[in-house]
Design an enzyme around this catalytic site. Structure first.
Site, PDB file in Angstrom:
ATOM      1  N   SER A 111      57.765  79.754 124.971  1.00 21.29           N
ATOM      2  CA  SER A 111      57.399  78.966 126.409  1.00 21.29           C
ATOM      3  C   SER A 111      58.568  77.785 125.948  1.00 21.29           C
ATOM      4  O   SER A 111      58.876  77.342 124.944  1.00 21.29           O
ATOM      5  CB  SER A 111      55.966  78.421 126.143  1.00 21.29           C
ATOM      6  OG  SER A 111      55.830  77.193 126.996  1.00 21.29           O
TER       7      SER A 111
ATOM      8  N   TYR B  26      49.831  73.974 121.582  1.00 18.16           N
ATOM      9  CA  TYR B  26      50.401  74.828 122.287  1.00 18.16           C
ATOM     10  C   TYR B  26      51.805  75.013 122.256  1.00 18.16           C
ATOM     11  O   TYR B  26      52.375  76.106 121.764  1.00 18.16           O
ATOM     12  CB  TYR B  26      50.034  75.201 123.885  1.00 18.16           C
ATOM     13  CG  TYR B  26      50.778  76.285 124.684  1.00 18.16           C
ATOM     14  CD1 TYR B  26      50.306  77.503 124.422  1.00 18.16           C
ATOM     15  CD2 TYR B  26      51.873  76.058 125.381  1.00 18.16           C
ATOM     16  CE1 TYR B  26      50.887  78.603 125.318  1.00 18.16           C
ATOM     17  CE2 TYR B  26      52.317  76.778 126.104  1.00 18.16           C
ATOM     18  CZ  TYR B  26      51.942  78.324 126.216  1.00 18.16           C
ATOM     19  OH  TYR B  26      52.474  79.374 126.904  1.00 18.16           O
TER      20      TYR B  26
END
Length: 251
Positions: free
Chosen positions: A146, A160
């Protein structure tokens, strides 16, 4: 484009929604046999689309934290199809926005066990079947990272972001580790993509609200990420390993 994926058996974790579902369909349209693993049942619409693609496909329900079931499922895939040709490590979780000093142990453990340990264990199981060292014929692994790994996601999802930073490092090390064993390992790093993951994190409209922060001034589509994954898993990228492809609209 013809990626020459006909009859390739590609395992996709988190394959029933968002980027995973789009990847399953993109691979099916290239002739591959997508095998989906995930928490949810296979949506009827996705099943219909895969049937229309005219390929063999299957789905297995599993929580990646249950490593014994993961290993059993991989065994059953090899029994059913005779081999595994590729793995797309797509499964991952997000959580509601929070600072690190308000984050619970349970949240951190869930994040790392699914996003990091789950991906690493699935790669382990795929390597045991694909590596020439273990009698396999080679294959391809694509890890989902990501853009959060590059920007850190302060005040929102530092946990995250850290999990995806771990995936970036894992991708690099694993690519070198198995390069001589017929396995290529690459990653795709999506940016702001309009998928169900935002609703699961409590902000279904996040993609539309945050689009002005993207140089292209729009959120991406799951299908756009899937095309990059399909290219990396195919022989069209035959001399690429250890790479990370950003699909982020310029972020």
């Amino acid at each position: 484009m013809d990626l020459q994926l006909r009859d390739r058996v590609i395992v996709i974790t988190g394959g029933t929604s968002g980027i995973g579902a789009a990847t399953a369909l993109a691979l099916a349209r290239e002739g591959a046999c997508p095998v989906m693993m995930g928490l949810d049942a296979l949506p009827l619409e996705l099943s219909d689309d895969l049937q229309q693609a005219g390929v063999r496909f299957s789905h297995h329900t599993v929580d990646l934290r249950d490593h014994e079931r993961v290993a059993t499922i991989v065994d059953s895939i090899v029994t059913e199809y005779g081999r595994i040709d590729g793995l797309v490590n797509n499964a991952g979780v997000l959580d509601v926005p929070a600072r690190v000093d308000t984050t619970s142990w349970e949240r951190l453990e869930r994040m790392m066990r699914i996003n990091v340990i789950g991906a690493m264990f699935c790669a382990r199981e795929a390597i045991l079947r694909m590596s020439t060292k273990h009698g396999g014929k080679g294959g391809s692994i694509v890890n989902l990272s990501s853009v959060a790994a590059r920007v850190g996601a302060p005040g929102q999802y530092v946990d995250y972001a850290a999990s995806k930073g771990a995936i970036d490092t894992f991708n690099l090390g694993l690519a070198k580790e198995v390069a001589a064993e017929g396995i290529r390992v690459n990653a795709v790093r999506p940016g702001l993509i309009d998928t169900e993951i935002h609703a699961a994190a409590g902000d279904a409209d996040r993609a539309s609200k945050a689009k002005d922060f993207v140089p292209m001034k729009r959120a991406g589509r799951a299908e756009e990420v899937a095309q990059a994954i399909a290219w990396l898993v195919s022989d069209a990228s035959s001399y690429s390993t250890g790479a990370v492809v950003d699909v982020s609209g310029g972020v």
